[in-house]
Every structure is written in C-alpha cells, then in structure tokens.
Design a protein around this motif. Structure first.
Motif, short mmCIF file in Angstrom:
data_model
loop_
_atom_site.label_atom_id
_atom_site.label_comp_id
_atom_site.label_asym_id
_atom_site.label_seq_id
_atom_site.Cartn_x
_atom_site.Cartn_y
_atom_site.Cartn_z
N SER A 107 -38.92 61.62 0.24
CA SER A 107 -38.56 62.01 1.58
C SER A 107 -37.19 61.40 2.05
N MET A 108 -36.86 60.36 1.36
CA MET A 108 -35.70 59.47 1.67
C MET A 108 -34.77 59.71 0.50
N SER A 109 -34.17 60.91 0.51
CA SER A 109 -33.29 61.15 -0.79
C SER A 109 -31.98 61.03 -0.48
N ASP A 110 -31.13 60.40 -1.56
CA ASP A 110 -29.60 60.21 -1.24
C ASP A 110 -28.92 61.34 -1.15
N TYR A 111 -29.51 62.66 -1.72
CA TYR A 111 -28.98 63.97 -1.73
C TYR A 111 -29.15 64.66 -0.34
N PRO A 168 -17.32 57.51 7.61
CA PRO A 168 -17.59 56.48 8.68
C PRO A 168 -18.99 56.90 9.33
N TRP A 169 -19.74 55.92 9.69
CA TRP A 169 -21.10 56.16 10.20
C TRP A 169 -20.78 57.16 11.38
N GLU A 170 -19.78 57.08 12.05
CA GLU A 170 -19.69 57.91 13.21
C GLU A 170 -19.67 59.38 12.91
N ASN A 171 -19.36 59.75 11.60
CA ASN A 171 -19.20 61.13 10.94
C ASN A 171 -20.49 61.43 10.28
N VAL A 172 -21.67 60.78 10.17
CA VAL A 172 -22.85 60.79 9.63
C VAL A 172 -23.80 61.53 10.55
N LEU A 173 -24.22 62.96 9.99
CA LEU A 173 -25.12 63.61 11.15
C LEU A 173 -26.60 63.27 10.69
N PHE A 174 -26.85 63.43 9.33
CA PHE A 174 -28.27 62.78 8.95
C PHE A 174 -28.05 62.43 7.49
N TYR A 175 -28.86 61.65 7.04
CA TYR A 175 -28.98 60.70 5.89
C TYR A 175 -30.22 60.12 5.30
N ARG A 176 -30.61 60.45 4.08
CA ARG A 176 -31.83 60.11 3.61
C ARG A 176 -33.13 60.62 4.33
N HIS A 177 -33.11 61.87 4.70
CA HIS A 177 -34.13 62.52 5.44
C HIS A 177 -34.38 64.13 5.07
#
Length: 505
Positions: A207-211, A262-271
């Motif tokens: 459920s928490m995948s790096d991909y 950058p974190w401000e460009n991340v829209l989702f991660y490990r979900h």
C-alpha cells in the motif's frame, strides 16, 4: 500572462541534454528534427496575441488573459470554446498536432477531482495540485504527459528485476524526493514540464509503494537525459512528404538519473490508492481533445479521397459513393460522440464539467478501433498512383517534366502540379513511415486498446438495459440480488440505494 512564441523558444534553451540520431543536440529550437514542431508550438503561442485568432484562443479571468486550452471547464460553453480553439489551431497550421498542451493539461484536472484522495496522504499534496493548475493557467508552460515506463519483464514485480524498469523513489530529503527510471514522453525534448505518474503496470502490491508516485517534472531539471527517436523531418523532400516534414511529434525516452523533485511539485507518493485513482480517471477530460484529432484526420482522408475521385470522374460510380459514405459515417460517428458528450456533460466530484464519460470513451474506441479500416478505404479511393508516382524532382527536371505534364494533367482544372501535390499529400497521410507512426500513435497514445474498453466498462450505465430486460422478461427482483432499479427525477434508471449500487459495482 500568455507567452509569445519567442519566449517559449528561449524557455527550452536551458542546457538540457538531448540526443537524436547519434548526436547531442546543441540548440533544440533550431535543430532540423525539432524545429518544425517547435515552430508550430511557437505559432500557437503567437496566435493568442494575433487579433485574427485571439478571440477564439484566449479568455480573460481575474483581469488576466489566459489560454482557453488551459482553463478549467465549468460549463458546456467552456467545452465548446475548447473545441473551437483546437479547430482554430489545426486549421491554421494545416495539419494535426496532438501533444501541444490542450490534450495533456486535462490530465491534471483529474487530480483536481481527487483532492480528497490526495489529502488522505498529505493535505499538502492536494494544495500542490491546485497550485500547479493555477500555474499552468497563469504561466502558460508547454505541458506534456509522462506515462509509459520501459517496464522490463512484465511477468515479474518491479522489485524482482532491475528496479529502474519502473520509475521509483530512491531517496527522500528535506528538499524533496529523488527518482530514478525512465519514461517515454512524446514532445518532452521541446516542452517545459510533464505530469509524471505511474504506468498501467504493477507498481508494487504494498500500500506504500515507492513506485506509486506522481509529480510535476520541470524538464530543465539536472539529471534528465532525453534520448529521441530519429524524426521524419528532413528524411525526404518536403514537396514529396509535406506532413512528415512538418507535423512529426518526436517521441523521447526521458532518463531520470537521480532527479530531485521538490516537495512542492509532488502530487502523491507511496500511496497505491492515489495511483489507482489517477490511472482510472486520467483521460476523463483529455480524451476529448485526443478524439477531436481523429475527427480532423477523418476530414483529411475524406478531402483527399474525394478530390481524387472527382478529378478522374469516378465520383458518380456507385461503388465509389459507397466508400465515400463509409468515410462520412466514420467521421460523423466521431462528431456525434464529441457533440453529445458536451450536450450531456456531467459534473465531476469537484464540480467541474466533464464530457459525458460513457459517450466520450465509446467515441474514443470508435475513432481508434476503426481508423486502420478507414485509412484502407481512403487508399482505395485515392488509387494506386499514391504509391507509384515519381518524386517532385521528376516534375521539374527539364528532360522528364514534359512527360510528367503530359501524363499527370487531366484537364484545365487539374494540371500536373496540383495532381502531384494531392498524391504526395495522400501518400504521406496513408502510406508513408509517418502514416504508420500516426496510426500506431492514435492506437496507443492514451492507452492500449484493452484500457480503452476498460474505461467504457467502468463508465457505461448498465442499469438501464438491466431494468428494461427485467421488466420486459417479467423477471423477479431476485435477479438483482434483492436490489431495485428505479428512474430518478430525470428519467434515468439508477439503483435505488447509491451505497448498494457502489458496493455492487
């Protein structure tokens, strides 16, 4: 404010590492493989400033002039405006360009609809997508899409082979995430940014995948390398291949070699839920602009075929009329789906106006699945001369020109040069390397055919046929597992209990 064409050209002179045909490109805007499309994209920017096009290409919001293609759709009129703007572009440049922003920007609106899903992970992710949507509207970047990974051995999980076969996160820091892998992206080498998200693949069962990562990538970022397929421009004279030399949208494998996002460009991660959501809803808006290109391609085939039939006096033959009618039916089928998807538009979870999803996705299947058959009909109507006609140089050489004039002039209205141009146009559209590439692109650019049909399955309203057959056959409620189907206020048949319906689906 909307950029000019020259501002766009300068924006991609950022030192990016671009390779094509075994060479490193010194200047993308002037390189012969990229210049035709860079010039067209620059022309689209300049159209927004040109009084002849500005009214169709722009809208004013909060005192700022913005591109129609970038604006969030709230009404049916917004979709009619987008359709007019796309037609204005295609008519002005005289051909089809797909990855120029109006199609790809719509993918971000799906995440706008999924703000609650993003907020589950981190409220900042939901804020990020809203900010990026506004930045696209105000900053007017050339925005493209990054979907497909190399994938490797698909029988294996990504963790069980070279992990870089699917793009993934290798490190976190206070500044952001660091990613490795590769993506195939049409037009990336000459674009500004890409919405990068998981492909249709197993990105990991955890459920928490790096991909399971999605982000906006600045295509001028350090660590990116653009390795492009050799383009069609310049392979043969433009007089013989007028489409290939002007409208080839160069595809690129973009290498992410430890690229900082950058974190401000991340829209989702490990979900994985967010990854699943975006794959299921990715084209709910962008498919409209994509299918509209098929409509224009149908017009091109009809025009070329009809001119060929008329100039040789074959238009009056019943067999020819029947084949022309088949092309017309295909064209109007696409037109009907696009028109009806606006007329019966529906509200998205966030209040945007979506084209009717069932009609849009079935229209996409119609347009893509029948294209190869329509191209073959157009070939028949154009005749064998599209594959045997000599090149333009033979029409101008002093020793061969008289013979070309003799055998290719039909009457006072159709002289040899016009006939040569028409045959060259038809050959490039239907028979050339470019034509084969265009056919494959239309088949796979938004997803493979099975995914097109899966989208139809998810969005078609199965309730109406079930209710009709239940009543017509006199079946009991037991066939519905105890559920009931009743018409709503608008007469559309729905499950009586939405929660039950959702569970059933």
């Amino acid at each position: 404010m909307i950029r000019t064409g020259e501002q766009y050209r300068e924006s991609i002179r950022d030192g990016r590492a671009v390779y094509v045909n075994g060479e490193k490109v010194r200047d993308v805007p002037t390189h012969p493989m990229f210049r035709p499309l860079v010039d067209i994209r620059a022309r689209i920017y300049d159209m927004a400033h040109d009084p002849a096009h500005a009214e169709v290409m722009t809208l004013t919001q909060d005192g700022q002039v913005n591109a129609v293609g970038n604006a969030l759709p709230y009404t049916q009129d917004d979709w009619w405006a987008k359709r007019r703007a796309t037609d204005e572009v295609l008519n002005t440049v005289g051909g089809i360009v797909t990855r120029v922003g109006d199609e790809t920007v719509g993918e971000m609106w799906s995440l706008h609809d999924g703000a609650d899903v993003l907020a589950e992970i981190d409220p900042q992710f939901a804020r990020n997508i809203e900010r990026h949507i506004q930045e696209v509207l105000r900053g007017d970047p050339f925005h493209v899409s990054a979907n497909t990974d190399p994938k490797g051995d698909r029988s294996k999980a990504p963790q069980d082979q070279d992990p870089d076969m699917l793009l993934h996160v290798v490190k976190e820091s206070d500044a952001g995430i660091v990613v490795r892998g590769a993506k195939y992206e049409t037009a990336a080498a000459y674009a500004n940014q890409a919405f990068t998200k998981p492909t249709i693949a197993n990105w990991g069962s955890e459920s928490m995948s790096d991909y399971a990562v999605g982000f906006i990538c600045d295509l001028g970022s350090p660590g990116l390398k653009f390795i492009c397929r050799t383009g069609f421009a310049g392979r043969a004279p433009a007089e013989d291949y007028p489409l290939a030399n002007k409208f080839d949208e160069v595809d690129t494998i973009v290498i992410f070699d430890n690229v900082l996002i950058p974190w401000e460009n991340v829209l989702f991660y490990r979900h994985t839920r967010a990854a699943t959501f975006i794959r299921a809803t990715l084209h709910r808006y962008s498919a409209f602009a994509f299918v509209q290109r098929n409509l224009k391609l149908a017009d091109m085939m009809i025009g070329a075929a009809l001119f060929n039939a008329r100039q040789t006096g074959l238009e009056k033959q019943q067999a020819v009329q029947e084949k022309l009618s088949q092309l017309a039916v295909y064209r109007e089928g696409i037109n009907a789906h696009l028109t009806a998807s606006i007329a019966l538009g529906e509200r998205s979870p966030s209040g945007l106006m979506m084209p009717n999803q069932s009609l849009l996705y079935t229209g996409r299947v119609l347009a893509c699945s029948q294209l190869h058959e329509m191209m073959h009909i157009a070939r028949e109507l154009c005749g064998g001369q599209i594959c045997v006609t000599p090149d333009a140089a033979s029409f101008s050489h002093p020793e061969t020109a008289p013979w070309m004039e003799k055998y290719y002039s039909i009457n006072d209205d159709w002289v040899a040069e016009d006939r040569r141009k028409l045959l060259a146009f038809a050959r490039d559209m239907l028979n050339s390397d470019y034509a084969g590439h265009r056919l494959t692109f239309q088949l796979f650019a938004q997803a493979p055919p099975f995914a097109h049909l899966a989208a139809v399955y998810r969005n078609f309203d199965w309730d109406g046929p079930l209710a009709f057959v239940k009543d017509a056959a006199g079946l009991s409620d037991r066939v519905l597992g105890g559920r009931t189907l009743t018409p709503d206020d608008s007469g559309v048949t729905k499950w009586s209990d939405p929660k039950t319906r959702n569970a059933a689906e």
